[in-house]
Enzyme design. Structure first.
Site, short mmCIF file in Angstrom:
data_model
loop_
_atom_site.label_atom_id
_atom_site.label_comp_id
_atom_site.label_asym_id
_atom_site.label_seq_id
_atom_site.Cartn_x
_atom_site.Cartn_y
_atom_site.Cartn_z
N TYR A 61 1.11 -1.49 -0.02
CA TYR A 61 -0.09 -0.28 -0.31
C TYR A 61 0.95 1.10 0.30
O TYR A 61 1.96 1.66 0.97
CB TYR A 61 -0.82 0.64 0.67
CG TYR A 61 -2.35 -1.18 1.05
CD1 TYR A 61 -1.65 -1.84 -0.13
CD2 TYR A 61 -2.90 -1.31 2.33
CE1 TYR A 61 -3.23 -2.70 -0.57
CE2 TYR A 61 -3.71 -2.30 2.67
CZ TYR A 61 -3.68 -2.55 0.93
OH TYR A 61 -4.71 -4.26 1.17
N LEU A 232 -17.43 -0.42 1.14
CA LEU A 232 -18.87 0.73 0.47
C LEU A 232 -18.32 1.21 -1.48
O LEU A 232 -19.47 1.70 -1.23
CB LEU A 232 -18.17 2.11 1.08
CG LEU A 232 -17.94 2.24 2.59
CD1 LEU A 232 -17.27 3.28 3.10
CD2 LEU A 232 -19.71 2.13 3.24
N ALA A 233 -18.88 -0.15 -2.04
CA ALA A 233 -18.55 0.14 -3.27
C ALA A 233 -17.86 1.30 -3.79
O ALA A 233 -19.08 1.67 -4.80
CB ALA A 233 -20.24 -0.53 -3.63
N GLY A 235 -18.00 3.72 -3.58
CA GLY A 235 -19.29 5.44 -3.07
C GLY A 235 -20.63 5.04 -4.33
O GLY A 235 -20.39 6.25 -4.63
N PHE A 237 -23.56 4.12 -4.32
CA PHE A 237 -24.73 4.44 -3.71
C PHE A 237 -24.80 5.92 -2.98
O PHE A 237 -25.96 5.30 -2.15
CB PHE A 237 -24.84 3.06 -3.14
CG PHE A 237 -24.73 1.97 -4.04
CD1 PHE A 237 -25.32 1.66 -5.27
CD2 PHE A 237 -24.33 0.46 -3.81
CE1 PHE A 237 -25.56 0.95 -5.84
CE2 PHE A 237 -23.72 -0.53 -3.97
CZ PHE A 237 -24.67 -0.27 -5.44
N THR A 238 -23.49 5.98 -2.70
CA THR A 238 -23.72 6.83 -1.24
C THR A 238 -23.22 8.78 -1.72
O THR A 238 -23.25 9.47 -1.02
CB THR A 238 -22.32 6.15 -0.61
OG1 THR A 238 -21.29 6.20 -0.65
CG2 THR A 238 -23.91 5.40 0.30
#
Length: 323
Positions: A61, A232-233, A235, A237-238
């Site tokens: 990372y 959280l995909a 973003g 869906f948010t």
């Protein structure tokens, strides 16, 4: 370090993990600076405030800077290491000059990468080490030998895998003297193949699902904790929506969040946590406000009914009925 030396127990009660991939500056070899340390401190504080105590890393990372900047945070916060569970991964080598990126689970490589991670993290033990990706050239006996050497030296307390199938896990476990405790997979309301692979058994649609069927069931049977990256995909869906199904799902998520007095992020995480496999989502944002928006998923049991879980799933599928 942590008071409980049993890695399985360390992970067992945790509902959420914080994914540290966003810490450490840019995805290059430029050294991190004071701004990056301050951002990491703010993210760690937000995670702790939200009830998250498992911190997930990987040696690659930010080219190692995520681990290094986290080590800076630990060095500036006496007692913090004893309060958290530290998890990292190895097994991927990034591209270097003319050499392409590759997977590397040779025994010597595992030993060297863990030593480097310990140095960057400024700790003398990792609670859980995950093998990041399957290496098709890996000898499972050699891999197991390296892991057991780390265990005997008390450099690593427990082991797991990431992005592996049931068959790959079983092959490695046959050579290990300690049980694997985790499997980290991409799982979300957007990436649903892990659940559809089971529902579509004995239907023509089964051929369209690439997820290795039986992996979730194997992990449940062997008490291997499933961890969901990308929970959280990204973003979808948010925040941004690109399709009609995503827009409809975002509206449904927002409506449920308002009705239950929580956030849309929590609804998405509850959808994963509601599954009986006891999935522990990984929250990967570096933004403190978005981390805190996930806090109810760490503090409250999933408050989705059977019907609400299915409504979310069917909406995300574009309204397609189940087979």
């Amino acid at each position: 370090m942590t008071t409980n030396a049993d890695a399985a127990q360390n992970l067992d009660g945790e509902r959420l993990l914080y994914g540290c991939m966003g810490l450490g500056g840019d995805w290059d070899t430029t050294p991190y600076g004071p701004k990056d340390i301050a951002e990491a401190e703010a993210a760690v504080e937000a995670a702790l405030d939200s009830g998250i105590t498992v911190f997930d890393h990987a040696d690659i990372y930010r080219h190692g800077k995520s681990e290094a900047v986290f080590g800076e945070v630990l060095s500036r916060a006496p007692g913090l290491r004893e309060r958290i569970v530290l998890q990292t991964k190895c097994g991927i080598r990034l591209a270097d000059g003319d050499r392409p990126g590759l997977y590397d689970l040779r025994g010597d490589t595992i030993l060297r990468r863990v030593e480097e991670s310990l140095e960057r993290l400024r700790t003398d033990v990792v609670d859980v080490l995950l093998l990041h990706r399957p290496d098709p050239l890996a000898d499972p006996a050699e891999v197991a030998g390296a892991l057991m050497s780390l265990h005997r030296q008390k450099l690593v307390r427990g082991f797991g895998v990431s992005n592996m199938s049931a068959a790959q896990i079983a092959l490695l476990q046959a050579h290990l003297d300690v049980p694997l405790v985790a499997n980290q997979l991409e799982m979300s309301l957007h990436r649903r193949d892990w659940v559809e692979s089971g529902v579509l058994v004995n239907t023509p649609g089964a051929a369209s699902v690439g997820f290795p069927h039986g992996t979730v069931e194997h992990c449940r049977a062997e008490n291997i904790r499933l961890q969901a990256w990308g929970a959280l995909a990204q973003g979808r869906f948010t925040g941004r929506q690109e399709t009609a199904a995503e827009r409809a799902t975002a509206q449904h998520v927002a409506s449920l969040a308002e009705a239950k007095g929580t956030t849309p992020e929590t609804i998405l995480l509850w959808w994963l946590q509601r599954h009986p496999a006891r999935i522990a989502p990984v929250v990967g944002s570096a933004r403190p406000e978005r981390i805190r928006a996930c806090g109810d998923a760490a503090r409250r049991a999933p408050e989705l009914t059977h019907e609400e879980w299915y409504e979310l799933w069917i909406t995300a599928r574009g309204g397609s009925p189940l087979p």
